[in-house]
Design a protein around this motif. Structure first.
Motif, PDB file in Angstrom:
ATOM      1  N   TYR A   1       0.852  -1.184   0.000  1.00  0.00           N
ATOM      2  CA  TYR A   1       0.000   0.000   0.000  1.00  0.00           C
ATOM      3  C   TYR A   1       0.889   1.236   0.000  1.00  0.00           C
ATOM      4  O   TYR A   1       1.901   1.271   0.689  1.00  0.00           O
ATOM      5  CB  TYR A   1      -0.909   0.041   1.242  1.00  0.00           C
TER       6      TYR A   1
ATOM      7  N   VAL B   1       0.315   5.532  -0.058  1.00  0.00           N
ATOM      8  CA  VAL B   1      -0.529   6.724  -0.122  1.00  0.00           C
ATOM      9  C   VAL B   1       0.402   7.923  -0.190  1.00  0.00           C
ATOM     10  O   VAL B   1       1.301   8.057   0.645  1.00  0.00           O
ATOM     11  CB  VAL B   1      -1.456   6.838   1.114  1.00  0.00           C
TER      12      VAL B   1
ATOM     13  N   SER C   1      -3.705   6.698  -9.413  1.00  0.00           N
ATOM     14  CA  SER C   1      -4.256   5.843  -8.352  1.00  0.00           C
ATOM     15  C   SER C   1      -4.802   4.562  -8.973  1.00  0.00           C
ATOM     16  O   SER C   1      -5.667   4.606  -9.854  1.00  0.00           O
ATOM     17  CB  SER C   1      -5.376   6.564  -7.597  1.00  0.00           C
TER      18      SER C   1
ATOM     19  N   THR D   1      -2.426   5.137  -3.911  1.00  0.00           N
ATOM     20  CA  THR D   1      -3.462   6.164  -3.774  1.00  0.00           C
ATOM     21  C   THR D   1      -2.788   7.524  -3.799  1.00  0.00           C
ATOM     22  O   THR D   1      -1.919   7.800  -2.965  1.00  0.00           O
ATOM     23  CB  THR D   1      -4.249   6.002  -2.464  1.00  0.00           C
TER      24      THR D   1
ATOM     25  N   LEU E   1      -3.290  11.478  -3.445  1.00  0.00           N
ATOM     26  CA  LEU E   1      -4.241  12.444  -2.865  1.00  0.00           C
ATOM     27  C   LEU E   1      -4.020  13.846  -3.411  1.00  0.00           C
ATOM     28  O   LEU E   1      -2.888  14.192  -3.815  1.00  0.00           O
ATOM     29  CB  LEU E   1      -4.081  12.464  -1.343  1.00  0.00           C
TER      30      LEU E   1
END
Lengths: 112, 111
Positions: A10, A12, A86, A110, A112
């Motif tokens: 993961y 971000v 993303s 991801t 942002l």
């Protein structure tokens, strides 16, 4: 032992950042791939390397740069990340000449 | 333009019955086809494949049929089990190296 492993699982990050996803396979395969699975779940090929040499480069922005230090590794570096980046990125490998394509577990990016 | 198409995004089948997943392709140069199964948060795993010189390949509960004239293949699962609930991807090999995937079909096995 995991056959194809990706790190991180993961990620971000903010728009504009540069990030890398690493992939390693311990199967002795010659050919490795990066696939992108977008929000519509479509698995789309991005790059393919055979024995450290780039053999497939689909229409991917220049911000994406694969790097293969040796035939067991294919890393994906992404510059200036955008919201549209993303996705879940899958690394895969295959023995040259056909057979089963082995996938990693995916890296969910991801932005942002 | 999609060369490998799975036109049904989802399919629901009663447990114990036959599941049939369909796939169409446009490139007559494809000579090897594969089916992959994917659970959430995992990478796709290989299920079964077929060469274009064959019209059927069977492995346990899974059978793949290839109709070259119609550029169509299908995956049959019988009997369907709860653990078969997953997304199934059809894929085709172009040349030696390029594996192109369809968009996938989500299979729900109902109790």
């Amino acid at each position: 032992d995991t056959a194809v492993s990706q790190t991180p699982k993961y990620l971000v990050t903010q728009m504009g950042n540069d990030k890398s996803i690493k992939c390693e396979q311990n199967l002795g395969h010659d050919t490795m791939y990066w696939y992108k699975q977008d929000s519509k779940k479509f698995l789309k090929i991005m790059f393919s390397y055979n024995n450290k040499e780039l053999i497939i480069n689909e229409t991917v922005p220049n911000r994406f740069s694969p790097k293969s230090p040796d035939k067991a590794h294919l890393n994906l570096h992404i510059n200036s990340l955008e919201l549209g980046d993303s996705a879940v990125y899958f690394c895969a490998s295959i023995r040259r000449g056909g057979g089963e394509l082995f996938f990693g577990e995916g890296s969910r990016l991801t932005v942002l | 333009d999609q060369q490998v198409k799975q036109n049904s995004p989802s399919l629901s089948v009663q447990e114990g019955r036959i599941s049939i997943l369909n796939c169409d392709y446009t490139n007559s140069m494809f000579d090897y086809f594969l089916w992959y199964k994917k659970y959430p948060a995992e990478g796709p795993t290989f299920l079964i494949s077929i060469s274009s010189i064959k019209d059927k390949n069977e492995d346990g509960r899974f059978t793949v049929f290839l109709n070259k004239s119609a550029k169509h293949l299908s995956l049959h699962i019988v009997p369907s089990q709860p653990g078969d609930s997953a997304v199934y991807f059809c894929a085709a090999l172009e040349g030696d190296d390029k594996i192109i995937f369809g968009k996938g079909t989500r299979l729900h096995i109902l109790p």
